[in-house]
Design a protein around this motif. Sequence first.
Motif, PDB file in Angstrom:
ATOM      1  N   GLY A 216      -3.400  -0.796   4.900  1.00  0.00           N
ATOM      2  CA  GLY A 216      -2.402  -1.224   3.916  1.00  0.00           C
ATOM      3  C   GLY A 216      -1.398  -0.134   3.600  1.00  0.00           C
ATOM      4  N   TRP A 217      -1.898   1.040   3.208  1.00  0.00           N
ATOM      5  CA  TRP A 217      -0.950   2.097   2.819  1.00  0.00           C
ATOM      6  C   TRP A 217      -0.206   2.657   4.025  1.00  0.00           C
ATOM      7  N   VAL A 218      -0.862   2.648   5.198  1.00  0.00           N
ATOM      8  CA  VAL A 218      -0.187   3.174   6.399  1.00  0.00           C
ATOM      9  C   VAL A 218       1.027   2.285   6.728  1.00  0.00           C
ATOM     10  N   ILE A 219       0.850   0.980   6.640  1.00  0.00           N
ATOM     11  CA  ILE A 219       1.978   0.067   6.911  1.00  0.00           C
ATOM     12  C   ILE A 219       3.067   0.242   5.845  1.00  0.00           C
ATOM     13  N   SER A 220       2.656   0.298   4.594  1.00  0.00           N
ATOM     14  CA  SER A 220       3.650   0.477   3.517  1.00  0.00           C
ATOM     15  C   SER A 220       4.432   1.769   3.703  1.00  0.00           C
ATOM     16  N   ALA A 221       3.726   2.826   4.098  1.00  0.00           N
ATOM     17  CA  ALA A 221       4.404   4.120   4.286  1.00  0.00           C
ATOM     18  C   ALA A 221       5.381   4.043   5.455  1.00  0.00           C
ATOM     19  N   ALA A 222       4.989   3.356   6.541  1.00  0.00           N
ATOM     20  CA  ALA A 222       5.891   3.232   7.698  1.00  0.00           C
ATOM     21  C   ALA A 222       7.136   2.430   7.310  1.00  0.00           C
ATOM     22  N   LEU A 223       6.932   1.433   6.452  1.00  0.00           N
ATOM     23  CA  LEU A 223       8.074   0.607   6.018  1.00  0.00           C
ATOM     24  C   LEU A 223       8.961   1.346   5.013  1.00  0.00           C
ATOM     25  N   GLY A 224       8.443   2.449   4.479  1.00  0.00           N
ATOM     26  CA  GLY A 224       9.214   3.208   3.485  1.00  0.00           C
ATOM     27  C   GLY A 224       9.200   2.540   2.119  1.00  0.00           C
ATOM     28  N   VAL A 225       8.099   1.818   1.832  1.00  0.00           N
ATOM     29  CA  VAL A 225       7.995   1.111   0.543  1.00  0.00           C
ATOM     30  C   VAL A 225       7.744   2.128  -0.568  1.00  0.00           C
ATOM     31  N   ASN A 226       8.478   2.014  -1.671  1.00  0.00           N
ATOM     32  CA  ASN A 226       8.150   2.894  -2.779  1.00  0.00           C
ATOM     33  C   ASN A 226       7.897   2.157  -4.090  1.00  0.00           C
ATOM     34  N   LYS A 227       8.180   0.865  -4.117  1.00  0.00           N
ATOM     35  CA  LYS A 227       7.833   0.076  -5.307  1.00  0.00           C
ATOM     36  C   LYS A 227       7.117  -1.179  -4.810  1.00  0.00           C
ATOM     37  N   ASN A 228       6.348  -1.822  -5.676  1.00  0.00           N
ATOM     38  CA  ASN A 228       5.587  -2.999  -5.246  1.00  0.00           C
ATOM     39  C   ASN A 228       6.436  -4.089  -4.625  1.00  0.00           C
ATOM     40  N   ASN A 229       7.509  -4.467  -5.313  1.00  0.00           N
ATOM     41  CA  ASN A 229       8.309  -5.593  -4.804  1.00  0.00           C
ATOM     42  C   ASN A 229       9.182  -5.227  -3.613  1.00  0.00           C
ATOM     43  N   ASP A 230       9.214  -3.938  -3.296  1.00  0.00           N
ATOM     44  CA  ASP A 230       9.963  -3.459  -2.141  1.00  0.00           C
ATOM     45  C   ASP A 230       9.330  -3.940  -0.831  1.00  0.00           C
ATOM     46  N   PHE A 231       8.007  -4.152  -0.859  1.00  0.00           N
ATOM     47  CA  PHE A 231       7.278  -4.545   0.354  1.00  0.00           C
ATOM     48  C   PHE A 231       7.852  -5.838   0.923  1.00  0.00           C
ATOM     49  N   ASN A 232       8.061  -6.837   0.042  1.00  0.00           N
ATOM     50  CA  ASN A 232       8.610  -8.121   0.516  1.00  0.00           C
ATOM     51  C   ASN A 232       9.988  -7.924   1.139  1.00  0.00           C
ATOM     52  N   LYS A 233      10.786  -7.115   0.489  1.00  0.00           N
ATOM     53  CA  LYS A 233      12.141  -6.875   0.986  1.00  0.00           C
ATOM     54  C   LYS A 233      12.101  -6.228   2.369  1.00  0.00           C
ATOM     55  N   ARG A 234      11.253  -5.218   2.509  1.00  0.00           N
ATOM     56  CA  ARG A 234      11.161  -4.509   3.809  1.00  0.00           C
ATOM     57  C   ARG A 234      10.634  -5.447   4.891  1.00  0.00           C
ATOM     58  N   MET A 235       9.660  -6.266   4.559  1.00  0.00           N
ATOM     59  CA  MET A 235       9.097  -7.176   5.567  1.00  0.00           C
ATOM     60  C   MET A 235      10.131  -8.212   5.987  1.00  0.00           C
TER      61      MET A 235
END
Length: 346
Positions: A55-74
């Motif tokens: 989970g965190w490895v994918i979030s870090a690769a996507l450059g996510v820094n806030k919770n709702n940022d994940f949806n935007k990056r995906m």
Amino acid sequence: MRILAIETSCDDTCAAVLEDDRVIKSVISSQTEVHRQWGGVVPNLAKMAHQENIGWVISAALGVNKNNDFNKRMSQIDTIVVTAGPGLAPALEVGVNEAKKLGKEYHIPITVVNHVEGHILSNWVKNVNGKPERNFEFPLLALTVSGGHSKIVLAERVGEYKTIGETLDDAAGEALDKAAKLLGLGYPGGPVIERLAMKGDKDFLKLPQPLMDKKILDYSFSGLKTSFYYKIKDWPKGKVEENLNNLAASFQEAVLETLVRKFKLAAERYKPKMLTASGGVMANRELRKKLRRMAKELGLKIYFPEKKWLNTDNAAMIGVAGYYKALRSEQVENTEDLERKPRWEI
Ligand code: KG4
Ligand code: ZN
């Protein structure tokens, strides 16, 4: 094309985001500490560590820094690329399931990649500025050597491969790891053996050269390991300790010479336009030196991955392999059928 690549075939949890073949961000969570006390990779421990970290490895690769940022990056991702095999089944499963979950949730097509193709194409991973620029020249002959495989592959073009030589038993990295264990050295063994070998005499111990027959392009490392064991098994502990450098140098030399000799035979037989060499064991400087010399003798160009981290497992190389597959529209039709393939032949 924006790509999210996932790799969990062995003991590294990896994710990367790429724009075509250019890496925007690559993240690797190594499990070396988890497996060290066992002297090798334990599949179920690898699975647990992958589950914990993916989970965190994918979030870090996507450059996510806030919770709702994940949806935007995906929502910016055009395809999810995942290693389906070969590798450890419980480990592969984690990456494949994660890709399926994200693909379904965000309606993103999935591209599956063979891990060995990833290692071959690690030579064509570019940085964010598009460097290095490297051409393909076919037929291309690739040597990939890691803890899980040792293969000589002939490529007629990207995506079209034929294995012309491979190990019949242990992989070269595995042999180095086992020899290191025998000598009571750390894990993984390859880097420790390399360090000691620099100060040792490679002619100290005569070891057999496996599968000398010039017709055979396959490797075999298990006999080498057994012979090494029998040569030193009755030695007093002090003698082994006094000669660690010499033993490491002799064993390393036998493994590296075998790798180079068969690769040279294959090149003479198949007459490729260029050579590549990659995989964890290629981090070894002596091996790269021997291969450069061999390529020079044959008048051929040889590529190694541009950066050291591209030799060992990573998702950037998987992303590049997926990029070329996606260009050929080779994506998974029905993600429900997508399964790990632990014994997938390239
Ligand atoms: O490609 P990799 O990270 O994982 C697999 O797919 O197996 O390769 C790991 C292997 C291990 O066997 C390790 O001992 C070997 O690569 N290795 C080396 C060196 N660094 C890693 N072998 C020789 N010399 C090195 N410097
Ligand atoms: Zn690998």
